[in-house]
Design an enzyme around this catalytic site. Sequence first.
Site, PDB file in Angstrom:
ATOM      1  CG  HIS A 158      -0.383   0.106   2.539  1.00 45.55           C
ATOM      2  ND1 HIS A 158      -0.044  -0.994   3.291  1.00 45.55           N
ATOM      3  CD2 HIS A 158      -0.062   1.179   3.300  1.00 45.55           C
ATOM      4  CE1 HIS A 158       0.457  -0.612   4.459  1.00 45.55           C
ATOM      5  NE2 HIS A 158       0.448   0.725   4.487  1.00 45.55           N
ATOM      6  CG  ASP A 215       0.029  -4.330   2.321  1.00 50.63           C
ATOM      7  OD1 ASP A 215       0.552  -3.608   1.455  1.00 50.63           O
ATOM      8  OD2 ASP A 215      -0.395  -3.892   3.410  1.00 50.63           O
ATOM      9  N   GLY A 232       2.995   5.263   9.521  1.00 47.14           N
ATOM     10  CA  GLY A 232       4.408   5.498   9.246  1.00 47.14           C
ATOM     11  C   GLY A 232       5.268   4.274   9.502  1.00 47.14           C
ATOM     12  CB  SER A 240       2.916   1.068   6.542  1.00 51.00           C
ATOM     13  OG  SER A 240       1.659   1.173   7.152  1.00 51.00           O
ATOM     14  CB  SER A 245      -0.176  -5.444   6.235  1.00 56.90           C
ATOM     15  OG  SER A 245      -1.306  -5.058   5.492  1.00 56.90           O
TER      16      SER A 245
END
Length: 330
Positions: free
Chosen positions: A177, A204, A280, A282, A298
Amino acid sequence: MVEQFGLTTKQAKARILGECRASEIREAAIAAAGDAFAGAYFDSTTNQLVVAVTSTAVFDAVRATGAVPVLVSTSYAELEHSLHVLDTRTAPPPTVTGWRIVEDENTIVVDVVGGPTQNVKTFVAGIAHVTVHYNQPPVETTADLVGGMPIFGSARCSLGFTARNAAGVVYVITAGHCTNLGGTWSGPAGPIGPVAGTSFPTNDYGRIQRTNTAWVPTSKIQGGSSVLGKTVAAAGTTVCRSGSTTGFKCGTIQAMNQTVCYSQGCVYQMTRTNVCGEPGDSGGPYVSSTRQAQGILSGGNGNCTSGGTTFFQPINEVLSVYGLTLVIGP
């Protein structure tokens, strides 16, 4: 020293002892030289500290410290003055890449990419004791690619792991993402490279190709240790993750093969943990207590104040899909 310099074990030990002694006596030798001091350097052929001076009158004082005096024409103070004059000038980029005092040559060396130009001549004009080294390689900054460090595109995410393909091309693995946003991504020390693959939802994960070779691939994890492999940890065991927002956090693996449905769509075969996370983080890495790479963050719920749940995309699927080999430590 044996491996890098081609020395025997005996030679390496002698050099280490010589370097130790040189460090111990350096300040005293400089003081003994006084205003005649012109530089101090270790001579690896004799394993002694050499002190350059502009007067033979200080030879005995320098020798008394254990150093070897040599006579030269220019004092260190004069070299330093010329160096500071260069510091006040604007070097013509990218031609002039640096300048320094070279003590064993009693000169200032200016490094230049390419041959003589008027810009270079203007840069060093009127300065004494300068030697120009032409046709030198360009220089660039270097920085480590570290799991959990911030990376920036159209948003801020975290670097997961670093990997290579069979041809040696280096990639950063992070959340899909994040890479869905496309474009060129950067780290704190500058551009890394463009998105070279992305999958979200359903999966992801994504990869960013490192095209800026100033970034050095590593197995390091920010806040933790480097990863040693990618063996899957069992449910119920400890797992820790690193992220650019909340740092290094630990918890346990609660379930595997979980389907997670976000507003953008569902992601399958995720691993559920009770490790907290915040925006942040991620894309940041998860590692087991045995320093095995597990996956990349994720999403989830909650935060690192009240606690929460996070899900990670298992790393082995990402490596398999893209045909990559994980960069591992010691």
